[in-house]
Design a protein around this motif. Structure first.
Motif, PDB file in Angstrom:
ATOM      1  N   PHE A 181       5.242  54.159 -69.508  1.00 42.17           N
ATOM      2  CA  PHE A 181       6.574  53.596 -70.202  1.00 42.17           C
ATOM      3  C   PHE A 181       7.872  54.382 -69.689  1.00 42.17           C
ATOM      4  CE2 PHE A 181       9.771  54.023 -73.790  1.00 42.17           C
ATOM      5  CZ  PHE A 181       9.961  52.690 -73.974  1.00 42.17           C
ATOM      6  N   CYS A 182       7.895  55.663 -69.623  1.00 46.16           N
ATOM      7  CA  CYS A 182       8.847  56.453 -69.444  1.00 46.16           C
ATOM      8  C   CYS A 182       9.185  56.392 -67.997  1.00 46.16           C
ATOM      9  CB  CYS A 182       8.600  58.018 -69.647  1.00 46.16           C
ATOM     10  SG  CYS A 182       8.548  58.354 -71.323  1.00 46.16           S
ATOM     11  N   LYS A 183       8.231  56.221 -67.034  1.00 45.93           N
ATOM     12  CA  LYS A 183       8.509  55.808 -65.647  1.00 45.93           C
ATOM     13  C   LYS A 183       9.399  54.634 -65.548  1.00 45.93           C
ATOM     14  CE  LYS A 183       6.455  55.554 -61.259  1.00 45.93           C
ATOM     15  NZ  LYS A 183       5.270  55.934 -60.468  1.00 45.93           N
ATOM     16  N   ALA A 184       8.866  53.612 -66.348  1.00 45.32           N
ATOM     17  CA  ALA A 184       9.612  52.316 -66.028  1.00 45.32           C
ATOM     18  C   ALA A 184      11.198  52.367 -66.672  1.00 45.32           C
ATOM     19  CB  ALA A 184       8.958  51.288 -66.793  1.00 45.32           C
ATOM     20  N   ILE A 185      11.357  52.868 -67.849  1.00 45.73           N
ATOM     21  CA  ILE A 185      12.642  53.006 -68.364  1.00 45.73           C
ATOM     22  C   ILE A 185      13.509  53.977 -67.552  1.00 45.73           C
ATOM     23  CG2 ILE A 185      13.952  54.268 -70.198  1.00 45.73           C
ATOM     24  CD1 ILE A 185      12.711  51.761 -70.754  1.00 45.73           C
ATOM     25  N   PHE A 186      12.983  55.165 -67.044  1.00 48.21           N
ATOM     26  CA  PHE A 186      13.762  56.229 -66.332  1.00 48.21           C
ATOM     27  C   PHE A 186      14.110  55.804 -64.852  1.00 48.21           C
ATOM     28  CE2 PHE A 186      11.944  59.547 -69.045  1.00 48.21           C
ATOM     29  CZ  PHE A 186      12.835  59.406 -70.077  1.00 48.21           C
ATOM     30  N   SER A 187      13.184  55.000 -64.152  1.00 47.87           N
ATOM     31  CA  SER A 187      13.612  54.392 -62.944  1.00 47.87           C
ATOM     32  C   SER A 187      14.431  53.309 -62.945  1.00 47.87           C
ATOM     33  CB  SER A 187      12.096  54.095 -62.436  1.00 47.87           C
ATOM     34  OG  SER A 187      11.527  53.115 -62.836  1.00 47.87           O
TER      35      SER A 187
END
Length: 144
Positions: free
Chosen positions: A27-33
């Motif tokens: 989830f964090c990877k998707a949001i931050f990228s």
């Protein structure tokens, strides 16, 4: 005492279980990228943000609750023009971060690096009990 995060962009509550840790990371990877405030610098910064959230959540899951107790992990995220504010909240007994020794980076071990990584990656780190949250808050800020 960490500040109360008003109107976060994202608030998540998850059972504090290792089963859900990869989902938090994805989830964090998707949001931050993809977030507009990180455009043009998303590669390393997005990775660092994902890493600190993963480490903070992993520490809650592994240490905040006795093994027989079901616990809750709360995650808040706020994007601002000059910084990103992250909070990881648990409802366990808490701990004193100053009591955690700095690991020997010349002889790293498989565990015990999470708080060290967080300290080295964020610009502001605060931890303490919040009456408003009713739990322990790890407050982290990363300047953009």
């Amino acid at each position: 005492m960490p500040s109360y995060l008003r109107n976060p962009d994202i608030t998540m509550e998850i059972k504090a279980d290792l089963l859900y840790l990869p989902a938090i990371g994805h989830f964090c990877k998707a949001i931050f990228s993809r977030h507009p405030c990180l455009q043009g610098r998303e590669d390393q910064l997005a990775y660092n943000l994902e890493l600190i959230v993963y480490e903070a959540c992993s520490n809650v899951i592994r240490h905040a609750y006795p093994s027989h107790e079901d616990g809750l992990l709360k995650f808040k995220l706020l994007f601002q023009d000059t910084k990103i504010v992250l909070q990881v909240i648990d409802f366990g007994p808490g701990f004193d971060p100053s009591s955690i020794p700095t690991p020997d980076v010349t002889n790293p071990k498989e565990t015990g690096m999470g708080l060290f990584i967080i300290r080295k990656t964020v610009d502001i780190l605060d931890y303490g009990f919040s009456d408003r949250e009713g739990g322990n808050v790890m407050h982290m800020e990363k300047h953009l």
